[in-house]
Design a protein around this motif. Structure first.
Motif, PDB file in Angstrom:
ATOM      1  N   SER A 129      44.246  42.523  24.005  1.00 18.21           N
ATOM      2  CA  SER A 129      43.441  41.355  23.662  1.00 18.21           C
ATOM      3  C   SER A 129      44.260  40.064  23.691  1.00 18.21           C
ATOM      4  O   SER A 129      43.735  39.008  24.031  1.00 18.21           O
ATOM      5  CB  SER A 129      42.757  41.542  22.313  1.00 18.21           C
ATOM      6  OG  SER A 129      43.600  42.138  21.375  1.00 18.21           O
ATOM      7  N   ALA A 152      31.607  38.496  27.540  1.00 21.48           N
ATOM      8  CA  ALA A 152      32.791  39.301  27.255  1.00 21.48           C
ATOM      9  C   ALA A 152      32.363  40.550  26.501  1.00 21.48           C
ATOM     10  O   ALA A 152      31.639  40.459  25.507  1.00 21.48           O
ATOM     11  CB  ALA A 152      33.787  38.508  26.423  1.00 21.48           C
ATOM     12  N   ILE A 181      33.854  43.398  24.325  1.00 25.24           N
ATOM     13  CA  ILE A 181      35.100  43.477  23.563  1.00 25.24           C
ATOM     14  C   ILE A 181      35.088  44.682  22.629  1.00 25.24           C
ATOM     15  O   ILE A 181      34.176  44.835  21.808  1.00 25.24           O
ATOM     16  CB  ILE A 181      35.305  42.183  22.734  1.00 25.24           C
ATOM     17  CG1 ILE A 181      35.249  40.942  23.644  1.00 25.24           C
ATOM     18  CG2 ILE A 181      36.621  42.249  21.963  1.00 25.24           C
ATOM     19  CD1 ILE A 181      35.256  39.619  22.893  1.00 25.24           C
ATOM     20  N   ASP A 203      37.072  41.448  16.809  1.00 25.11           N
ATOM     21  CA  ASP A 203      36.281  40.380  16.187  1.00 25.11           C
ATOM     22  C   ASP A 203      37.062  39.065  16.162  1.00 25.11           C
ATOM     23  O   ASP A 203      36.489  37.991  16.326  1.00 25.11           O
ATOM     24  CB  ASP A 203      35.808  40.777  14.787  1.00 25.11           C
ATOM     25  CG  ASP A 203      36.953  41.113  13.840  1.00 25.11           C
ATOM     26  OD1 ASP A 203      37.846  41.886  14.229  1.00 25.11           O
ATOM     27  OD2 ASP A 203      36.943  40.606  12.709  1.00 25.11           O
ATOM     28  N   ALA A 254      36.912  37.645  19.708  1.00 22.50           N
ATOM     29  CA  ALA A 254      35.585  37.073  19.950  1.00 22.50           C
ATOM     30  C   ALA A 254      35.452  35.719  19.259  1.00 22.50           C
ATOM     31  O   ALA A 254      34.944  34.748  19.835  1.00 22.50           O
ATOM     32  CB  ALA A 254      34.505  38.031  19.457  1.00 22.50           C
ATOM     33  N   ARG A 255      35.934  35.638  18.041  1.00 20.71           N
ATOM     34  CA  ARG A 255      35.837  34.388  17.280  1.00 20.71           C
ATOM     35  C   ARG A 255      36.617  33.279  17.974  1.00 20.71           C
ATOM     36  O   ARG A 255      36.120  32.166  18.148  1.00 20.71           O
ATOM     37  CB  ARG A 255      36.373  34.623  15.863  1.00 20.71           C
ATOM     38  CG  ARG A 255      36.038  33.518  14.901  1.00 20.71           C
ATOM     39  CD  ARG A 255      36.298  33.945  13.463  1.00 20.71           C
ATOM     40  NE  ARG A 255      35.139  34.633  12.915  1.00 20.71           N
ATOM     41  CZ  ARG A 255      35.168  35.852  12.361  1.00 20.71           C
ATOM     42  NH1 ARG A 255      36.293  36.515  12.281  1.00 20.71           N
ATOM     43  NH2 ARG A 255      34.073  36.389  11.870  1.00 20.71           N
ATOM     44  N   MET A 268      37.425  33.055  21.163  1.00 17.94           N
ATOM     45  CA  MET A 268      36.800  32.684  22.433  1.00 17.94           C
ATOM     46  C   MET A 268      35.554  31.834  22.215  1.00 17.94           C
ATOM     47  O   MET A 268      35.305  30.889  22.960  1.00 17.94           O
ATOM     48  CB  MET A 268      36.472  33.939  23.231  1.00 17.94           C
ATOM     49  CG  MET A 268      37.727  34.608  23.756  1.00 17.94           C
ATOM     50  SD  MET A 268      37.364  36.084  24.705  1.00 17.94           S
ATOM     51  CE  MET A 268      39.010  36.451  25.332  1.00 17.94           C
ATOM     52  N   ARG A 269      34.795  32.171  21.180  1.00 13.02           N
ATOM     53  CA  ARG A 269      33.580  31.408  20.907  1.00 13.02           C
ATOM     54  C   ARG A 269      33.915  29.989  20.442  1.00 13.02           C
ATOM     55  O   ARG A 269      33.145  29.065  20.688  1.00 13.02           O
ATOM     56  CB  ARG A 269      32.746  32.122  19.841  1.00 13.02           C
ATOM     57  CG  ARG A 269      32.109  33.403  20.313  1.00 13.02           C
ATOM     58  CD  ARG A 269      30.882  33.169  21.191  1.00 13.02           C
ATOM     59  NE  ARG A 269      29.766  32.689  20.418  1.00 13.02           N
ATOM     60  CZ  ARG A 269      28.941  33.478  19.732  1.00 13.02           C
ATOM     61  NH1 ARG A 269      29.085  34.777  19.766  1.00 13.02           N
ATOM     62  NH2 ARG A 269      27.961  32.959  19.051  1.00 13.02           N
ATOM     63  N   THR A 291      29.219  37.272  23.499  1.00 14.63           N
ATOM     64  CA  THR A 291      30.165  38.329  23.150  1.00 14.63           C
ATOM     65  C   THR A 291      29.406  39.607  22.816  1.00 14.63           C
ATOM     66  O   THR A 291      28.459  39.591  22.029  1.00 14.63           O
ATOM     67  CB  THR A 291      31.025  37.906  21.954  1.00 14.63           C
ATOM     68  OG1 THR A 291      30.168  37.431  20.908  1.00 14.63           O
ATOM     69  CG2 THR A 291      32.004  36.808  22.336  1.00 14.63           C
ATOM     70  N   PHE A 327      29.800  38.469  17.164  1.00  7.14           N
ATOM     71  CA  PHE A 327      29.204  39.152  18.318  1.00  7.14           C
ATOM     72  C   PHE A 327      27.703  38.909  18.409  1.00  7.14           C
ATOM     73  O   PHE A 327      27.005  38.892  17.401  1.00  7.14           O
ATOM     74  CB  PHE A 327      29.463  40.662  18.243  1.00  7.14           C
ATOM     75  CG  PHE A 327      30.914  41.016  18.388  1.00  7.14           C
ATOM     76  CD1 PHE A 327      31.506  41.033  19.638  1.00  7.14           C
ATOM     77  CD2 PHE A 327      31.686  41.307  17.280  1.00  7.14           C
ATOM     78  CE1 PHE A 327      32.861  41.347  19.784  1.00  7.14           C
ATOM     79  CE2 PHE A 327      33.039  41.618  17.413  1.00  7.14           C
ATOM     80  CZ  PHE A 327      33.622  41.635  18.668  1.00  7.14           C
ATOM     81  N   ASP A 328      27.225  38.751  19.646  1.00 11.60           N
ATOM     82  CA  ASP A 328      25.795  38.577  19.892  1.00 11.60           C
ATOM     83  C   ASP A 328      25.072  39.912  20.028  1.00 11.60           C
ATOM     84  O   ASP A 328      23.932  40.056  19.614  1.00 11.60           O
ATOM     85  CB  ASP A 328      25.590  37.792  21.202  1.00 11.60           C
ATOM     86  CG  ASP A 328      26.167  36.390  21.111  1.00 11.60           C
ATOM     87  OD1 ASP A 328      25.690  35.616  20.274  1.00 11.60           O
ATOM     88  OD2 ASP A 328      27.100  36.090  21.868  1.00 11.60           O
ATOM     89  N   HIS A 330      23.514  33.446  27.756  1.00 10.63           N
ATOM     90  CA  HIS A 330      24.549  32.454  28.088  1.00 10.63           C
ATOM     91  C   HIS A 330      23.924  31.243  28.753  1.00 10.63           C
ATOM     92  O   HIS A 330      24.226  30.100  28.413  1.00 10.63           O
ATOM     93  CB  HIS A 330      25.595  33.060  29.026  1.00 10.63           C
ATOM     94  CG  HIS A 330      26.521  32.036  29.606  1.00 10.63           C
ATOM     95  ND1 HIS A 330      26.213  31.334  30.764  1.00 10.63           N
ATOM     96  CD2 HIS A 330      27.711  31.537  29.174  1.00 10.63           C
ATOM     97  CE1 HIS A 330      27.181  30.467  31.007  1.00 10.63           C
ATOM     98  NE2 HIS A 330      28.097  30.579  30.063  1.00 10.63           N
TER      99      HIS A 330
END
Length: 133
Positions: free
Chosen positions: A39, A54, A56, A66, A69-70, A72-73, A81, A99-100, A124
């Motif tokens: 990662s 992504a 993950i 997590d 993801a945080r 990147m967001r 994510t 995460f979505d 997206h």
């Protein structure tokens, strides 16, 4: 089908090589797929706008999914994510927040995964459209 030069990019961050292979084989006919097994490497390569989705893994050895993801967001708010995990997480687990969508391992129906990634791309695009105005 879009011109191959304009194919959407999907990021896979997963330390299990067999899972990486299943996901990349599944998605590579529709998307450009980049796979990272660490990662921290993925985070270092990440640029806003490069990826639409992504996938993950939560249980990464170097930086938990997590947290990736945080991060990147924060950099790219439109990116979607998708959590890929074999762990049973209770609703309300704070690790679910960035995460979505969620895919459970072991994978069941691969068509469901394809469909979910398709939904993620649509999500997206709706986010990106909103932020562009």
């Amino acid at each position: 089908r879009m011109d191959s030069g304009l194919r959407r990019r999907v990021l896979i961050i997963e330390d299990d090589q067999s899972v990486c292979k299943v996901l990349s084989d599944l998605l590579c006919s529709d998307y450009e797929v980049d796979v990272f097994q660490e990662s921290t490497d993925a985070a270092a390569e990440f640029l806003p706008g490069r990826y639409v989705v992504a996938l993950i893994d939560l249980g990464m050895p170097d930086l938990p999914g997590d947290q990736v993801a945080r991060k990147m967001r924060e950099v790219d708010s439109a990116m979607v994510t998708v959590l890929v995990t074999g762990w049973e997480l209770e609703e309300g687990d704070p690790r679910l927040v960035p995460f979505d969508l969620r895919i459970l391992k072991p994978f069941g129906d691969l068509v469901t995964i394809q469909r979910m990634v398709g939904q993620a791309v649509e999500l997206h695009d709706s986010r990106a459209g909103k932020s562009a105005q």
